[in-house]
Design an enzyme around this catalytic site. Structure first.
Site, PDB file in Angstrom:
ATOM      1  CB  SER A   1      33.815  -4.115   8.728  1.00 13.76           C
ATOM      2  OG  SER A   1      33.115  -3.406   9.386  1.00 13.76           O
ATOM      3  CE  LYS A   2      29.594 -10.191   6.119  1.00 10.61           C
ATOM      4  NZ  LYS A   2      29.093 -11.409   6.094  1.00 10.61           N
ATOM      5  NE  ARG A   3      28.114  -5.392  13.681  1.00 11.59           N
ATOM      6  CZ  ARG A   3      26.723  -5.721  13.698  1.00 11.59           C
ATOM      7  NH1 ARG A   3      25.873  -4.703  13.475  1.00 11.59           N
ATOM      8  NH2 ARG A   3      26.348  -6.853  13.833  1.00 11.59           N
TER       9      ARG A   3
END
Ligand code: GLU
Length: 508
Positions: free
Chosen positions: A265-267
């Site tokens: 994910s982006k995180r």
């Protein structure tokens, strides 16, 4: 594969920075297009203005440019099928929605928000899924349940309405995916998706299909997360009468977290210590996420790494330049299952491309790190340092640190070598050996090497016993580039100087 011209598009929504999963989608589209002498389009899907993020479109363009994925038709490039930003095409979509209503494949729905909530509550109470679909639509307020007159009256009056697709009840929807083979959905799994919103603007689904058709897209290559939308898209092609020229579909596998548990994910990036974005991203709220470029990765390495996350070549080759990828790439060798992101592999690719890069290019990459101590040695000297050390580092930015001893006496000395190899005998031998080199002006690596052999033979010792402590006294390091090349570059005078320093610091 049909023989129509290959035209593919990368169609991101500018809702934030482009994640490397998106970059890989762009790359596979690009490789496929170029492999087939086709066109690679960039279409900005910004129909949903609520999710629009400032700077995101520019970021997408800049990322693709940094990676060298040249766009044939797009917002910046123009082209015959523009505009390439959906917000500038808003006049094109509504007519198709109305046509679908006329043909009986869609309908006007007038339900208020309260009515929709009540419908959902009722269905849930009856343990049915709360969908607006072939079953529930007949108890709702729409052009299928109201009389023709009432519908007309409402439209004339300017009542608010949306257009929904009218999907069949319990029918198989089959389509072929180049990567996954035949895929079957049942229409009862779907709902009557909105095509045109209250403000008269299209939803993502309608705009996407209309544009792919108008832009003559031959293949839709996109992430697996779009697979559930595919049956709806197939139905839209059918209902709009465009089935003959419908693109072929290929849904790419996910890029997974390093442990394989779920989608990267982006995180994840900054949480796990590696970038997930091509370029550093400065969010409107001030948050900064790291990028491959700023972390010192070469674009070639990022492309190579991404190419192999989900695709494999016909043999075991791992290193590819972009033109080689174009030659080798095929969708048939894209796998169905997710590919685990591997940070060490990313670094390994960078290391490989660093070794292949010219010394001059590497020098350019470290231009802004050069200080007076470096520059005072002259460009030729720095280039030689770069050449000697490029095999030893993963990033260009590490070169000057790793080679600081080419510019300065060592700040630290390896303890282990000091304890094991720095003794009176070695120290005397090294001092005498260097003294002889100075006296006889033997300063090339070849001369030094030959002389060391002679020196060791004459003393009846192994030359190896002198080499590591000599390297250590000069550089402070236990290892490094070939020792005689290193010594030649540093020069006899400075070697003598370093030897004096080592003897003062570590008397034997
Ligand atoms: N706008 C969609 C996205 O953001 C594109 C999906 C597609 O390629 O059809 O990924």
């Amino acid at each position: 594969m049909s023989d129509r011209p290959v035209r593919v598009r990368f169609a991101p929504s500018p809702t934030g920075p482009l994640h490397i999963g998106g970059v890989r989608t762009a790359l596979y589209n690009y490789l496929f297009a170029k492999h087939h002498n086709g066109k690679f389009l960039l279409r900005i899907e910004d129909t949903d203005q609520k999710r629009f993020v400032d700077g995101a479109e520019e970021y997408i363009n800049d990322s693709l440019a940094w990676l060298g994925l040249t766009i044939d038709e797009g917002v910046r490039e123009g082209g015959d099928y523009g505009p390439y930003r959906q917000s500038e095409r808003m006049d094109k979509y509504a007519a198709y929605a109305h046509q679908l209503v006329k043909d009986g494949f869609a309908y006007y729905a007038f339900d208020t928000a309260e009515e929709l909530t009540a419908m959902r509550a009722k269905l849930e109470a009856n343990k049915m899924s709360a969908k607006y679909d072939a079953t529930s639509r007949m108890s709702m307020r729409n052009s299928l349940t109201l009389s023709e007159d009432e519908v007309k009256e409402r439209l004339d009056r300017g009542d608010k309405y949306i257009v929904r697709i009218k999907l069949p009840r319990n029918e198989e929807i089959r389509f072929h995916d180049i990567i996954r083979g035949w895929i079957v959905f049942n229409s009862s799994q779907l709902d009557d998706k909105v095509l045109l919103k209250e403000d008269g603007l299209p939803t993502y689904h309608l705009a996407n299909i209309v544009d792919d058709h108008l832009m003559k897209i031959s293949h839709v290559i996109r992430g697996e997360e779009w697979l559930p939308s595919a049956p709806l898209h197939i139905m839209l092609y059918r209902y709009l009468g465009w089935e003959d020229t419908m693109p072929e579909f290929a849904h790419l596998p996910l890029i997974l977290k390093p442990d394989g548990k779920g989608k990267l994910s982006k995180r994840d990036g900054d949480r796990l210590g590696f970038p997930v974005f091509p370029l550093e991203w400065h969010a409107p709220d001030g948050e900064i996420s790291s990028g491959y470029k700023e972390s010192g990765y070469m674009p070639e390495a990022v492309l190579n790494m991404l190419a192999l996350l989900g695709w494999h070549p016909s043999d075991n080759t791992e290193l590819f330049e972009l033109d080689e990828l174009i030659k080798e790439f095929s969708l048939e060798r894209v796998s169905k299952s997710g590919a685990k992101f591997d940070q060490d592999k990313a670094k390994w690719f960078n290391h490989q491309f660093l070794m292949k890069a010219s010394d001059k290019k590497l020098l350019e990459m470290i231009q802004d790190q050069l200080e007076e101590k470096h520059n005072s040695k002259g460009e030729d000297y720095i280039l030689k340092v770069v050449r000697m050390l490029k095999e030893k580092v993963s990033f260009a930015s590490e070169l000057l640190d790793a080679g600081d001893y080419f510019f300065n006496a060592p700040a630290t000395y390896n303890e282990k070598v000091k304890n094991k190899k720095w003794n009176a005998e070695n120290c005397t031998n090294i001092t005498n050996f260097i003294g002889e080199l100075v006296a006889s002006k033997k300063s090339t690596s070849q001369e030094m090497e030959t002389h060391l052999q002679d020196f060791a033979d004459s003393k009846g010792i192994n030359k190896g016993s002198m080499m590591q402590p000599l390297r250590w006294a000069v550089s402070g390091q236990p290892g490094g580039p070939p020792i005689f090349e290193m010594l030649e570059l540093i020069g006899l005078e400075e070697i003598q100087n370093r030897l004096t320093i080592a003897k003062e610091k570590f008397p034997v």
